[in-house]
Design a protein around this motif. Structure first.
Motif, mmCIF file in Angstrom:
data_model
loop_
_atom_site.group_PDB
_atom_site.id
_atom_site.type_symbol
_atom_site.label_atom_id
_atom_site.label_comp_id
_atom_site.label_asym_id
_atom_site.label_seq_id
_atom_site.Cartn_x
_atom_site.Cartn_y
_atom_site.Cartn_z
ATOM 1 N N PHE A 413 0.846 -1.202 0.000
ATOM 2 C CA PHE A 413 0.000 0.000 0.000
ATOM 3 C C PHE A 413 0.882 1.255 0.000
ATOM 4 N N GLU A 414 1.957 1.210 0.813
ATOM 5 C CA GLU A 414 2.868 2.365 0.863
ATOM 6 C C GLU A 414 3.506 2.598 -0.503
ATOM 7 N N HIS A 415 3.874 1.494 -1.160
ATOM 8 C CA HIS A 415 4.484 1.613 -2.482
ATOM 9 C C HIS A 415 3.511 2.252 -3.473
ATOM 10 N N HIS A 416 2.264 1.834 -3.405
ATOM 11 C CA HIS A 416 1.230 2.414 -4.278
ATOM 12 C C HIS A 416 1.093 3.912 -4.055
ATOM 13 N N ILE A 417 1.112 4.302 -2.782
ATOM 14 C CA ILE A 417 0.918 5.711 -2.463
ATOM 15 C C ILE A 417 2.130 6.530 -2.926
ATOM 16 N N GLU A 418 3.305 5.986 -2.669
ATOM 17 C CA GLU A 418 4.523 6.730 -2.975
ATOM 18 C C GLU A 418 4.808 6.779 -4.472
#
Lengths: 429, 159
Positions: A413-418
């Motif tokens: 999820f963090e990767h998607h956001i970043e």
């Protein structure tokens, strides 16, 4: 789809036309009922046998069936009901459909025995609307049983009368919740009721009612025929019997498997032909879409029973095993599940009505490259504020997948956001 | 408003419930009415309400709560594709895209010739047979692939 038979539920599977009354009778079907009626077995003896079996509710909650039956008031003067919950709509679950398709008489006999034990003169079987051919098949099976004298007035000359009717849903997941299901049989919107009062004191039409899952009731004839102890020994302590597992998703041979509770997950996966295309296992949702997801390395150490899966941080639920391989993007998977709960929330309780939409919209924007750094904390908060704050368990069911995904796959999820894109390349989902 | 056959079917459903609980048959009655007429107009729901001794609003509530009832006109063939996770893992999105392309409609739309309505469905409780769809609520088509979708559309077009 493949079916693996077992001794309890799919005991007619090796025979031609397994669904027919005569086939069921040839495997000992209806002998338990005949014995009970001939000997006028006291209800408390039957309940004691079911308690010995350690049969736990197969609809998802895993509540001990014998204990549930003991809640029904014995001396109530008016009508009482037994209701079967065949409203199977939890994504990943498709076992009750096969029970009704291949061994409808196990369910019918189970319901008659339950009716006798609980003092009910009528039973209703509530069938998921989308499997309408199964509803028609059950209508036929009930007629078969009636013609053979197993249903109706003065069954087999015993003085006991019991009628059984099928009722169909028509597209509402919430009706799998037992009080919503009762509202639906009463001809209303399927909105869950406050508990207490519990159905055992105020159920269908306000009368004492016991609601059991299809697989639970279909296990009763075996327990009464072979004994509770034998059923218990098929599984493991506190987890009696065999259980149907519906395996779907990325496996070579999806289907239903009747196996003893306590079977290692790795063996179940082998029975389902292993991961599709020889790819690597990524994660498993072990008990229907509302159960928190478990990563492969945790899942491979689990055995398939209520206690082992609970210890791993998820739940066995209805036994619906959704298998996901390494190509699955967890953000996209959660986006679809969150949409489901948003779509199916009945709208009665504010935390669920508003919260499910909120969670869906946040996961949706993360998936579509518009996620914000604060979104994961927001999801944590919204999920925590739904769970435990609604009339029924749909709120929890919507929160748990979010919490499970964020616990084990937060980095995706963090990767998607970043990076505004998926960590998993060439994703199937 | 409904044929004698439909009314007989509804009566059979009413008989399943205690005499004072005719309302319990409303889900079946609406299903039977819909099979005959294609969709549930207000007039049709009012008729069902009257037949079962219900307030019309109570019937509208049921018809709008359960998503297999058509409260607006639909095409001759309503195709409902499950896109929930287990079906999605097995390629439901490709099946849905194929249908959209072949029919020239998006989810929730009806073709201009009024032959097909395409809708997105939720879990149908048959995930082991994924991907799958329903035709007019009662016919399930399982293990879909491109050839099966093409063959189904051809068959329905000629019906």
């Amino acid at each position: 789809m493949i079916l693996q038979g077992g001794p309890v539920i799919f005991n007619t599977m090796h025979l031609p036309e397994p669904w027919k009354l005569s086939t069921y009778e040839s495997t000992g079907g209806y002998s338990a009922l005949k014995k009970i009626l001939a000997e006028k077995t006291p209800a408390e003896n039957i309940i004691a046998e079911v308690k010995t079996s350690a049969l736990r509710g197969r609809g998802g909650a895993g509540f001990p069936t014998g204990l549930k039956w003991s809640f029904m008031p014995r001396q109530f003067p008016g009508d009482k009901y037994i209701v079967c919950n065949s409203d199977e709509g939890e994504p990943g679950t498709f076992k009750d459909r096969d029970i009704m398709r291949y061994n409808p008489h196990a369910l019918i006999e189970g319901m008659i025995i339950a009716g006798y034990t609980l003092g009910a003169k009528a039973g209703y079987n509530y069938i998921h609307g989308e499997i309408f051919d199964i509803y028609e098949g059950m209508e036929h099976a009930v007629e078969e049983a009636r013609a053979a004298g197993y249903l109706g007035d003065n069954i087999l000359g015993s003085g006991f009368s019991f009628n059984l009717y099928n009722h169909h849903g028509y597209g509402a997941y919430i009706c799998g919740e037992e009080t919503a299901l009762l509202e639906s049989i009463e001809g209303k919107k399927g909105q869950p009721r406050f508990k207490p009062p519990f159905p055992a004191s105020f159920g269908l039409y306000g009368k004492p009612t016991t609601i059991n899952n299809t697989e639970t009731l279909a296990s009763i004839p075996y327990i009464m025929r072979e004994g509770g102890q034998k059923f218990l020994e098929l599984g493991k302590p506190n987890n009696g019997g065999t259980k149907l597992f519906s395996v779907s998703g990325h496996v070579e041979k999806p289907g239903n498997f009747e196996i003893p509770l306590g079977t290692p997950f790795s063996e179940l996966l082998k029975m389902a032909g292993g991961i599709k295309g020889g790819r690597k296992l990524k994660a498993v949702i072990p008990g229907g879409s509302s159960a928190p997801v478990l990563p492969a390395e945790i899942m491979m150490d689990c055995t398939m029973d209520f206690d082992s899966i609970a210890k791993a941080g998820s739940m066995l639920g209805s036994g619906a095993v959704i298998v996901m391989d390494e190509t699955v993007c967890m953000v996209r998977a959660l986006e679809r599940l969150s949409y489901f709960y948003f779509e199916e929330s009945c709208g009665q309780c504010t935390p669920c009505r508003e919260g499910t939409g909120w969670m869906y919209r946040v996961v949706h924007r993360i998936e579509h490259g518009q996620g914000r750094p604060e979104d994961l904390e927001l999801l944590d908060r919204v999920a925590a504020n739904i769970a435990g704050r609604t009339i029924c368990a749909l709120g929890d069911a919507a929160a748990m997948p979010v919490q499970g995904m964020l616990k084990h796959y937060r980095h995706e999820f963090e990767h998607h956001i970043e990076h505004k894109k998926c960590l998993v390349q060439s994703g199937a989902v | 408003m409904l044929s004698a056959e439909s009314l007989a079917l509804i009566d059979k459903e009413i008989a399943k419930y205690p005499a004072e609980q005719r309302q319990s048959a409303v889900m079946s009655a609406l299903r039977i009415a819909q099979v005959e007429k294609g969709w549930l107009s207000n007039e049709l729901m009012d008729f069902v309400a009257h037949y079962l001794g219900m307030q019309p609003i109570a019937v509208y509530e049921v018809a709008t709560f359960y998503n297999m009832y058509n409260t607006k006109p639909v095409g001759k063939h309503k195709i409902c594709v499950c896109t929930n996770l287990p079906c999605k893992l097995m390629g439901a999105d490709e099946i849905a895209d194929r249908l959209k392309k072949k029919l020239g409609v998006e989810f929730g739309e009806t073709t201009e010739d009024k032959q097909f309505t395409l809708v997105e469905g939720e879990c149908m409780g048959a995930c082991g047979d994924a991907p799958l769809l329903l035709v007019n609520n009662h016919r399930m088509e399982s293990f879909l692939n491109e050839e099966k979708v093409n063959a189904l559309l051809e068959e329905l077009k000629n019906k």
